[in-house]
Enzyme design. Structure first.
Site, mmCIF file in Angstrom:
data_model
loop_
_atom_site.group_PDB
_atom_site.id
_atom_site.type_symbol
_atom_site.label_atom_id
_atom_site.label_comp_id
_atom_site.label_asym_id
_atom_site.label_seq_id
_atom_site.Cartn_x
_atom_site.Cartn_y
_atom_site.Cartn_z
ATOM 1 N N SER A 1 0.880 -1.162 0.035
ATOM 2 C CA SER A 1 -0.046 -0.058 0.108
ATOM 3 C C SER A 1 0.843 1.305 0.023
ATOM 4 C CB SER A 1 -0.936 -0.004 1.144
ATOM 5 O OG SER A 1 -1.152 1.274 1.554
ATOM 6 N N TYR B 1 -2.435 -1.050 10.459
ATOM 7 C CA TYR B 1 -2.132 -1.657 8.943
ATOM 8 C C TYR B 1 -0.808 -0.769 8.383
ATOM 9 C CZ TYR B 1 -3.789 -1.134 3.954
ATOM 10 O OH TYR B 1 -3.875 -1.272 2.568
#
Ligand code: BGC
Length: 255
Positions: free
Chosen positions: A143, A156
């Site tokens: 990401s 995350y």
């Protein structure tokens, strides 16, 4: 076709970016193993679509945070298609919790599903590639948050930062064995992980306005990059990240 005869595992392959990768890779001739943990019917639907288009795919229910399940997944690829060429460590979750509110359980789940899975997926696939004597490729779906803080989503970010170092270090260690390791770092993509934002017109506008290209990505736009990396055209890329984010990480567009 770009991936003729190659066998690819896609973890979390029955939704979001994973599903798009399965469809794009199968359309380019890959034999695909779809890993999933929920919604078996969705997996069956994807397999039917692949087969209707003349491709090959099988499903396996495996929890990627468990090494026994990862082993079973790799065995499934070898039993069905003879060998393994590419693993796409895509399965991922987020809790959208801040440092002050994240529980031990939140932390463990996010790190196990996002990072432990990629670590041992990389290890087990690499062992298999070396045993086969073929070399191979690991693609981790990371990401922009492997490098870019996202307040309110700290576990995350930690998992994706870990994925960045996994890719760089494993890429260096495994290069001499002919095994490449590459991260793909999407920005905001129209997938179930972003359902809340996608269903809130105000939030979605704010998000779109913060992206230089003016819109979130379609999952297929990430999948196309994965196909390129898995093709013979990206054979010199390893130990690095390819960012596919419409420019979001470079800061907001001027007022
Ligand atoms: C996260 C999304 C977020 C996007 C852009 C992704 O990795 O899963 O929640 O919208 O990054 O910030």
């Amino acid at each position: 076709m770009l991936l003729s005869g190659k066998t690819m595992i896609v973890t979390g392959g029955n939704s979001g970016i994973g599903e798009a990768v399965v469809l794009a890779a199968a359309a380019e001739g890959a034999n695909v193993v779809i890993d999933y943990v929920a919604n078996p019917d969705e997996t069956d639907t994807i397999i039917s679509r692949v087969e209707a288009a003349g491709g090959h795919a099988v499903g396996i229910k495996a929890d990627v945070s468990k090494t026994d399940d990862l082993r079973a997944m790799i065995d499934t690829a070898v039993q069905n298609f003879g060998q393994l060429d590419v693993i796409v460590n895509n399965a991922g979750i987020e809790t959208r919790t801040s440092i002050l509110e994240t529980t031990e359980d939140d932390y463990d789940r996010v790190l196990d599903v996002n990072l432990k899975s990629a670590f041992f997926g990389t290890q087990l696939a690499a062992q298999r590639f070396i045993e086969q004597g073929t070399g191979g490729l690991v693609i981790n779906i990371s990401s922009v948050h492997e490098d870019w803080p996202m307040p309110g989503n700290v576990a995350y970010c930690v998992s994706k930062g870990g994925t960045r170092m996994l890719t760089r270090t494993a890429g260096v260690e495994l290069g001499p064995h002919g095994v490449r390791v590459v991260n793909v770092a999407p920005g905001a993509v129209a997938t179930p992980i972003n359902t809340e934002t996608l269903n809130d017109p105000e939030k979605l506008k704010e998000l779109n306005d913060s992206i230089p290209l003016g819109r979130v990505a379609e999952a297929s736009e990430i999948a196309d990059v994965v196909v390129f990396l898995a093709s013979g055209k990206a054979g010199y890329m390893t130990a690095t990240t390819v960012v596919v984010d419409g420019g979001i990480m470079q800061g907001s567009v001027g007022l």
